[in-house]
Structures are given as C-alpha cells and as structure tokens.
Design an enzyme around this catalytic site. Structure first.
Site, PDB file in Angstrom:
ATOM      1  N   ARG A 169       0.224  10.381  -5.457  1.00 34.20           N
ATOM      2  CA  ARG A 169      -0.932  10.336  -5.042  1.00 34.20           C
ATOM      3  C   ARG A 169      -1.022   9.019  -4.161  1.00 34.20           C
ATOM      4  NH1 ARG A 169      -0.039  14.491  -7.470  1.00 34.20           N
ATOM      5  NH2 ARG A 169      -1.671  15.721  -7.977  1.00 34.20           N
ATOM      6  N   GLU A 187       0.972   9.866  -0.987  1.00 33.96           N
ATOM      7  CA  GLU A 187       0.187  10.755  -0.103  1.00 33.96           C
ATOM      8  C   GLU A 187      -0.951  10.149   0.789  1.00 33.96           C
ATOM      9  OE1 GLU A 187      -0.952  14.884  -1.741  1.00 33.96           O
ATOM     10  OE2 GLU A 187      -3.185  13.857  -1.289  1.00 33.96           O
ATOM     11  N   SER A 200       0.993  -8.336   5.370  1.00 34.78           N
ATOM     12  CA  SER A 200       2.007  -8.501   4.398  1.00 34.78           C
ATOM     13  C   SER A 200       2.087  -7.988   3.238  1.00 34.78           C
ATOM     14  CB  SER A 200       2.015 -10.072   4.404  1.00 34.78           C
ATOM     15  OG  SER A 200       3.339 -10.256   3.538  1.00 34.78           O
TER      16      SER A 200
END
Lengths: 163, 163, 163, 163, 163, 163, 163, 163, 163, 163
Positions: free
Chosen positions: G104, G107, G130
C-alpha cells in the site's frame, strides 16, 4: 611458455552453481597446479573444451574420464559416477553477465549481433550457425601494440527446413 | 561467388530502433541490390564493420562517407549530416536475443563464458579482452559435411591496472 | 536397442529445486542403471510421463508407487509418504530456459506460437489445446540424413464458454 | 470440411510487431476469406509453415512468392520486394506468453522440459533436437470425448561436437 | 464425502519459503491425515482460511491456537510462540505463477481484469474491492458435464476518499 | 437501479493496447451512455462477458454482432469485419497490475494461491480449474457495514490425464 | 495503552535477509515481550527508528547499544560487535513489495509520485526531499469511522547544485 | 507567498502516458500560469489531490469539473467528456522510479517498509493502512538548517477479516 | 585523523556473496580494528583498491599477500591459497542498487550518462573510458557548508578500432 | 584545441525519450557546429552541466535561457516556454546501459560500489554522498601511454539523521 595468469580456480560463491564433478575437478587441478593447457595436451582436446568440461558445460567420454583420473589423481569410479549424466548446461553465467571479461563477449553480441546476422544471411541464406555442431579456441598474439586475444568460433551452418 | 542469401534488408519492426542514417543506407543498398561484401571491397573495410556501420554500431570516417555516397548514390552532404555524431550503440538487440541466429551467439557466451575466462586468465593473467580495440570477421568454409561459419574475434588484452 | 545416451541423472545444482521423492527416485535409478524406457515398460506408462513423475511434474497412482518401489528397490511406505501430495509443478525450468535442449522447445513456441494459434483457431474455433487433458511422447526416427527426434503433443480442445 | 473457426486475422495491437509483408498478406487473406489450409494446399507447403510465413517467421521461396501473389491477388513485384530479406524472427510472442493458447504450449515446456531432456538424452546421447532442421504440423482428431489437437514436432538430432 | 484428492502436503522446495509454524502444522496434518475441511469444521472457520493459516497467509486467534493444538496434537505453547507475530504475507507464489492451477487464477485476472474494473466501476463508482475486508470460499458442483470448481470472493467496496 | 459509477469508458493511454473493435464499441457506448448492465440485458449475456468482449477478451457470435450493431448504432458489416478473428487475449493488463482495483485481485492470487490449490486438490484430486470452460459474474450486496462486491468464478475441473 | 497487535516478531523466511544483530535483537524482544513503543521510550528515540534499527536499516550509537543491552538483557560487548559497521540497507523488501501492508505504501508512491513531485517543485523549486536528513513517525487516530494510521515524513529539501 | 519553483508542467516524453484530460488541463494551467496551490484554494480541495487529478490519478466530481472549466478557461462539456470515466491509475511512474525525487519516496518504502509494518502491527494488530480511504498533504517548514518538506499520509486502518 | 565512521565490516547477508578470502580478510580487519586507510598506507596501494581487494573485486600480488598476512596476522599460505585465482567480479551489488549510498552513484550514471558520453565524445572522439586500465580514489573536503566527498575516476581512453 | 570528436548530436531513436527543449537545443547546436565546451565557456557553467541541460537532466536559470537563445540563435520566448518546468530526470539511460561508454561507468559502480561505501563510511561515518548537492567535471590528460579521461564527482556528505 604461455602461462602467465596462474592456475584458474573457482570462486567460492560460484560453487553453489556447480555440479559435484566440477568441485572434484577444480580441487584436484588447484592441488596439482595444472593449467587447462597442460591438461588439454594430455587429453588430446582443446583447452576451451577442457575448461567447459570442468564447469559442467561439456561432456567427458569414457576415455576422457580415464585420462582425467590419471592426470589429476582422482578415483576413476568416483569421477565416472559424477560425470555419468548429460550436462545440464547454461546455469553458470548471470545474463547480462556481471563479470567484466564475460560482459565484453556479451557486448560483442549486443553490438554486432545484427551485423553478424546480415553478413551470415548474405553468405549462407536463411539459417543459423550451430552452437552444438560447434568448436572454439582461444589464441594469444603479441605485436608491438601489446597482447591480443583471438577467439575463433566455428559452427555448422544449418539452413531452415522447408516444410 | 559466395553470395547465396540475397541482399540483407531491414525488417519493418526494427526500423523504429534505427537511426535515420540506417534507413537511408539500407534503402539505397536494397535499391542497388548490393551485398555487404561488395560494399566492403569498394570501401576497403571488413564486411562485418560495414554491416555494423549500416546498423549504426560503428562510425564512418569522412573518407567512408564520401565513398558510400558514391557507391550507393546518396547525396554526400545528407549522409554526412546523418552520420556526424558518435554512434549510440547497443539498442538493437533484445537481450536475451529472440532472433534464433543471434541467440546462438548469446548461448555460446552463456555456456562457454567461464571457460573462456578461465583459459584467458591462464594465458594472460587478470584482465579482459577489449571489445573496443577489437576487430572481427566472418568466413565461410565448406567440407564434405556441409558449410561452416567461422567467426573470428580479435581484441586487445587489457590487464587490470594496479592502483 | 534405442539406448544410447546412458542413464539420465540429476545435476547437483538442480537438486535444490526438487522434492524429496525426486532425489529418492533418481538415486535408485542411477544405482540400478535403468532407463526411463525400461521403467516405463514395466510401469505401463509413457516414457515422458515417467520422467515427469521423477521430476515431480506428474502424479503417481497407488499402483504406480507399488510398482516403482519394486522396480527400483525403494521401501514402499517411504515412497508413498514422499509422493502423497499433489505435485507443485513448474519450478524446475528457468524461463527463458538456459539449458540449450530445453531452449529449442521454448524457441519453437516463440517463433511458431502465433502460427499454431492461427491454424488451431481456424481448425477448432476460439479456444485452447489443453495442457492438462494432455499426453505426449518422444520417438526416434533415423534416415539417411541422420537421427530425428519426434515429439507429439495431444491435448483436448477446450472451446471458450459462452456466458 | 475442417473449417470451423473462421479465417484467422491479425489483431490491431499486434500490427506494430509485424513486417509490411505480414500486413499485405493478412489483408489479402481476409479479403479473400481464405484459410491457411486452403492456401497451404495450393502452395504445396504445410499449414503451419504458411501461417509462420504470414507472421514473418519463415521464408518464402521465389516460387512461393509467385504462387502467393496469384492466390491472394497481390502484385508479385511488391510481394517480392517486401519478402526479399531473411526473416527477423522471434519478436512476436511476449514471453511468458499472455495469450492463453500460446501459454499452454509454454507451460508444456515449463513442466515437461526436463522430462523431454532426460528421455531425449537417454535415446540419443548428449545433444539437442534442432529447431531449424525442423518441421511441425497440427492435426485434429475427434473421438467420443470431444476434439483433440495433435501437434507434431520433428527436428534433426544434433550431437554436441567433440573438440 | 467430498474428499478425493488425498491430504494436501507441502512440497520440499517450497519449505524454504515457509515459516516454522507452517512446517509444524503441515507435518502434524500429514501425520493425522486430516483434510482442511475436517480441520475447518472443528475450528469453525472456512476451509480456505485454514489453508491460508497453514501457509502463513492468515492469522490465528488465541482460540484458534488452542483448538489447533488439540486437533493436531501440537504443544500449545510451541504453537503460540511460532504464531505470535502478524503474518509476513505474499512470499509464497512466484509471479507469474509457474504452478498450473495457480496460473489459471492469474490468467483470469490478466484476461478479465479490465472487465471486472469496468463492471465494478459502473456498479459502485470509483474505488476498489478490498482484499483485506474480504472472505472467500471454494465449492464443488457436479453436473452431467463433470465437476465444477466455484470460487467466491467477497470484499468490502472502498470508495476513494475525496480530499 | 444499480448504476452509480457512470459509464465505463477507455482511458487514452490504454487505446494503443486495444483492437479497432474496442475503439468502435467504447465510442458508441459513451455516445449512447449505456452501461454494461444495460447492454448485457439486451444481449442476453453476462455483464462481465460483455465488458470482456468490449476489451477484446471474449468472442462475439454472429448473433451478438447483429444485436450489438443495433443496440449501439454501429454499422453491422463494419463490426463483423472488425470482430471476425479469434481474440488475441492477455495484452491488456500490466503484470503485476499497476491499477489498484486490478492489483487487489492479483494480490488475492498471490496470498491465497496455495490455499486455493490445497483445498481444490483435496476436493478434486490432481488437476486445475479451467479458465476456458469458465464463467464469472459480479454482484453487489449491501448491508449495514456498507457495500460489498461479490465475484464468483466457476470453472470446469480438469484432472491431469494419465499417460 | 496503544498496544493491540501483540509484539512484532520476525518471520522465519525473512531471517536469511537479516544481519546477526537483527536476530539477536528480535529474539530478546520476543523473550521480554516488549513493543517498539516501550523500547523507544526508554531509548529516547522514535518508534520507527527503533524498528528500523532492529531490521538493520538504522545505526545505533554507542549510547543506544548500552541502553539496548540493558533493556533487552543482551551482552553489551556482543551487541557492540554485531552493530559496529554501518548498515547495509535496502535488502529487506522485495520490490514491488509482496507484503500487502508494505505494498500500500508502494502504491501511494506509484499513484501520487508525480503529484508529490509537482507540488514539491512548485513549493521549493528544482530538488528533492532527502531520505537521509529525514525522520518519520507513525500515529494512531480514532474517530467515529474507525481507526486511522497517520504516517509523517519530514525530509530536508535539497536543491540541485548549479555547476 | 510559498511559490518558488515556477509552475509545474508536463515533460514531453511523459505525454504518451497521460490521458487526454491531462493534456487539456496542463496546457490550460501553463497558459494561465497557475500553481496547484492557487487552483486547490479555488477548488476547495487539497493541493496533492488537484495535482493527482491533473495526472489522471484522482477523480473529479461534477462540481470540480464546473469549477475547473471556469478557473482554467476550458469548455465544460469537453472537460466533462474527457473526465467521465473512472481513472485508470498507476501507469505514470516507472518502478523502480528513475526520477530522483520520486525515487527518494520509493527508497523510504524500501528501507523503512518493515519498520512501518512492525510498528503498525503493534499499534493496530493484523491489517493494513488503506491507500484508498486515504488522504495526503505536503507542507513546507523552514528553520535555521534550511527548508524541510513534510509529507503526511493518513489512511483508514483495515483489519483482516476473520472467515 | 580522517577516521570517523569506525571500521567497515561485512553485513551477515552479504557473506554468501563473498569469497572465502573476503571472510578471512574482513574478520582479521575487525579483530585488529584497522581502517582501509591504515592498511593502504602499509600496503602502498590506494584505499579503494584495498577495499576492492577485500571484497574480491581486485587482485592481490604475491607482494600484497605477504604484506597483508603480516599486517592482519593471517597465515600467508592460507591467504595465498584463497587468493590464487583471478577474481570473479561483479556479483556483489544488486542492480539497481538497493543500498542508498551505492544507489546515488548509480543515479549519477542514470542522470548524467549521456552528458558524460557527449562531452567525452567531443573531447576524444568515438570510444570509451576504460574501467580496466583504470584507477580511482576518494577524498574528503571540508568547507563552511560541511563535508564533501570527492570521487575521482581515471581511465584510459580507448578509441574504437577501425576494421 | 581539445576538440577531436566532432559535435555531439542526438541519435534518432533517442529522440522519443527527449523533451521538446532537447530537440530544439540539439538542432541549433548541430546547425551552429558548437561543442559543449564552447557553449559552457560562454554560459559560465561546466561542460557536463550544459550537456545535462541539453538532455533535460539539469535546469536552466532565466539567465541561462537568455544566453542560450543568443548563443544558439533560438527565440528566447520559445526556449523559456519549453524549459519552464522542473526536469523529469532519469528516463534517458536504459539500465543496465546498453551503450558501451555508459556501461563502463555502470560497471565501475557494480565492481567498486561496496569498496566506495566502505571507504566513505570509514571517512565520514553513516551517510551518503549526495547526487543533488553535487557537481562533476570531465578532463582530458595525455601522457606517453595515451589519453586518459578523468571524471571527478563531488557531492555533499549527508549523515543519516538520528530520530
């Protein structure tokens, strides 16, 4: 004598990709400090073929096994048992190769692949150069610019069947 | 005459991987029905080098451009313009190659890669065979078993620097 | 007698991809120096099916287990225990195959895949040839040009359901 | 008549993977509503070979071109021009194949690859079945369980050279 | 009784992908010759959930652990210790799956993925079917054409948040 | 009325993966603002089958083509021409899927693949659930926790042939 | 108390990807049944940092080692020895992640990656956030719709150098 | 004003991965020189959501479309037509990302993935943080060390269903 | 003294990718708490070369082996035996690298690769910078903005041979 | 004058990976026959930075755009429009690189990656060399052995934050 790089051995992480016969052969070779050239001369085969046999990429005849066991001081029955099957080729080299020397050969295929195909098709018609009915050798040449490696590959031309 | 496969041309789906110069050169070659052998003789270069040049894998000198434009009937300024940069090599062949002829060359690297490395290391020490300071040729041999393709690769031996 | 290649064994690096039953079976086979042809005849199954069973790619019936334990001299209970599950197929071959013999079969699919599809669709309509309701065999033919391997695949035609 | 699936055509997204000759041939075939079987009979070649030729995976002889232009009503010079090179094979099928019918063939290699290798090695020794000196055919059988597709592959056995 | 395939066990090469708990559970299951159906009934959970739990793809409650230890004859403390963490899911299946049965499920996603999406979007709007708030079951149906496997998946519809 | 998500259309970047017939069908569908449910009812087929047909993953019968041309206002001859071949399935979904909805289905295979296999093997023996002799449907359920998507897959059980 | 999921442990197949220090730390943690929250409070570091340290993805200071050895009852010298190098990060997660929870997060990058880039570029100009001068935390929120996980990432903005 | 990087536009090679609506929206945005912040304020949505909508990774409501057409000066009917379907998400970012800014987010998942999982599992039990019932925002902080980007992700916690 | 990061050691999961010599060398180095800088000074080689030698990516001369065995307290014969072959380079780094520090180097190649090529081609003509006739060093610079790492690579320019 | 390779241009197949600005810039550069060195001197930036800017891998300031439009004779407004966004970096080089020159740089990372990491960690502690706060240059050296390319990379050292 053309021997300058020491005796080829097998790196530890490669061992898990090799057959039992390879381990047996390489250990004996390191013990005896024999080059492939030396073994090849006594075996009556080409240097590259012997190296390929050590890496499990070529098959040993009964005669080869007898000679190898004598040259390397390995029990013949053990060697015969370990080498009895047909090789399961091709698992050795990561593709693309990460080893710089082997990568250069790969790069030649990548850059000149279509050039070879075009020239071969013009010379022979539609077909392929066999990698099975095939032999190869490595030679060293030296001139004023330095050393040169010369690899020759010779394969039967197989035209596509018409059906 | 060693010409049996017709004149090598470029397949349509390959076109999108080729430079403008390749399209220009191959079209002229097909129009004139010239083999790489014929072009190579007039250019004074090796057949494989010429094919590589056509596929954008080798560079043409100013002299080459002049000769090519005359051999193939291409406007010299146009050809010079299209060939002015250094080649962007290596995008031509899918790896692993799907083309059977080119796959056989790849398979040779896959099967004999470590054998070549072992033999080369024994002959030359730690280093590589250059694919840049490099030349190659293709020859045809015929014996009673049929035709044989012979590929020779010759590369400078480069030892690893000590630092 | 059609036996020319010796007795098929399993290469060491392949062992880690195989089930316990495969190790048991191949060791016994090597010990007894039996070919698949010899085992197949006594088992009443096809040679390829027996080889597939050895590699864990096909299932043994209770009857098969009984016979195998007798042919190969393996304890029946041990074999039954090792072979009790349904096979977990497909982990054996690297894809694309690196083994040259297996690669040739893969290349046939790569080159002729759409040709097979087109011809099958024209002959049978929209569907597939089953790889489950399926059998296959290998035969050897010899003519004046040499030896020929003939592989036959026979699968049930499954038309796509309309829903 | 064994014609049940209609006439095989080419799907739009596949077009970008095909040569100009394929587009020409498939369009004419669809226009004439000819099956590969019908074309193969008039061409005197096998059905699969004809389909492969349409997909750019096999070569047409001068005789083939003449006949095809007449069977399909294509200008012979145009067809000859489009078919003059040696095919650039292998770019057609995604590997692993996504097309279910072609995947089944791939799965057979994946599952039975080592079984084929073991049986072939036992029957012929160390070598490969050629995919070049090779022919193949597709047949339809029908019994009370339904229809069966039978694919036969016949390839020259090539033993590894000793060198 | 719907039990026809014997008792599912774990293939040796798969073991290295499994947690210690899986090994414990599968060994006990094989020893007791229990099907997932039998275990599921006594556990009060679905058959697929139990199989998933065995493969380390679902979590066991304290209650489940108590019952499992009694059903399978495993020391409860040991099982609790091995099952105490949240599962590390997803490492089991090679993707694309090489196992033919699992590949068929994958092929359904490959072929019908966009069809499912289109129909679900039309029925529910923009969102997804949850694979977490999710249950699934397997049923067997038999009619005159043979046996049918029926897989039902039921997941919560989750609309995309507006933000 | 179960229509809440609007009318499914095709995203521009997907167009290059689709056949001409898909473009024709989706454009007409968007113009008429018809859901798959509405079309399925008039076609007498399942909603998912119709969506699959639109995406080129299922075949239309002559009857389907006639009805579709009337429902969607497309010239019947044009539609028949575009739909005449057998579909070239499987090129639509990137694998692993990047689309979140389709990924969830993929994840179900990844997590529950071996659980399905184990349960199916116990229920049916050694074999697969066909994805060809196969139908599927999507339903919407609503309870106090919200909406639920229910996907049912029904495939013929194919036992491995013994040979 | 925010402790609801038990104590995080390490799954067996993951062990081979972990350093010796990870094994030592996780075993002690499971033995003591301590959560990361509890350890973090006594260590004076963030919970995620502690978990990362356990997985070999963050470095422990000499002070951390002293405290950890006391909190977890591990010999300090042993821990210091195992933790003395700089971590070799990044080998833990298969990419794309197969673990649903980690997927997830992946995604989110896949779907919102360019949205984040566009917004960050508009806010800060050309550069990156960063991942080294970086901290992160996880919080739990509960409202009437249920529980919510809140992940905050805070990284130094690094503009591209002009040169 | 927090505007320092100019107005985010779309790079030419990315265009082929985008829907028609994205092209329309980005062109209008560049023409009007509007930032996502400015659009978000007038739309009443979050900045990241607006950027996601522009990239085709989020859906616009009817209200959004009306406002966008007015803010950006796009014909409302055209925009509605282009935005009518549910987004086909996920095709935008190459994975692993090659864009350095997006790669840093990916690296965070790669390095801290299991740390997040361990902490989340300890806080919430077995489940996932939803990427669908989800919102996210980007903020800029400035201190004496420079600028900091802060990304907050908030997702519903979904426990695995018991079945 | 420029020593701030402690002594570099080898992470456990990396061990399986390393040769026996690497294990020997790193263990001795950790035992003696020597930095590469310290070893390099006594060996008269560059720091990076020494580190590369430890990782099996560079070759030791007989002189190096003698010195190393004395500096690190390793039996010379054992070290000589372990280091006798030519290195099998390149298996160490996953590509793309997952380690953040190594990834940054990879990213430089990804982003600036063509810029380097363009500038090098303009400066030198058609050819490559050798990675074999090559040396490299790492330096530390400090200014008011902080610390800077400076990597210098120096390789022989190899022009493509004309043939 | 250090100009020996002609003027770097862009190969046709690369064009589809480049932004509009790259096409504009390279065409003008070829027209004017300017090297990057010449442009860099007039722009007051480094040669590599200019090449990177041409390939869309670095950003141009307003000042740069003004100067470039004057040096290259491009309309300033057009250039400003094409260069207004932040670059979408990283899509240019296939990884692993197929271009031999770029591959050599990649090989350096592959072979020396861990050596660089070990040396940098010993010199600076736990962190990375930034590829963003970064500059690089290319120099040519000539000695009696030939020409040498020297690449210098200088990046800010970023220690991992403690949190």
């Amino acid at each position: 004598m053309s021997f300058s790089g020491g005796v080829a051995t097998v790196d530890t992480p490669l061992l898990s990709h090799l057959s039992q016969s390879s381990v047996t052969l390489f250990q004996a070779k390191a013990q005896k400090q024999l080059t492939f050239e030396a073994i090849a001369q006594r075996l009556g085969r080409s240097e590259v073929a012997v190296a390929a046999l050590f890496y499990g990429q070529a098959q040993a005849s009964t005669e080869d096994i007898k000679k190898l066991s004598s040259i390397l001081g390995i029990d013949e029955a053990q060697l015969a048992w370990q080498l009895q099957g047909c090789p399961d080729r091709g698992r050795l080299v990561d593709m693309p190769p990460k080893e710089p020397l082997i990568y250069r050969l790969y790069e030649i295929v990548q850059n000149y692949g279509y050039a070879y195909k075009a020239v071969l098709n013009e010379k022979f018609g539609d077909g392929i150069m066999s990698a099975i009915s095939f032999s190869t050798k490595v030679e060293k040449e030296t001139d004023d610019k330095g050393d040169w490696a010369v690899i020759t590959m010779r394969g039967k031309w197989l035209p596509y069947s018409r059906f």
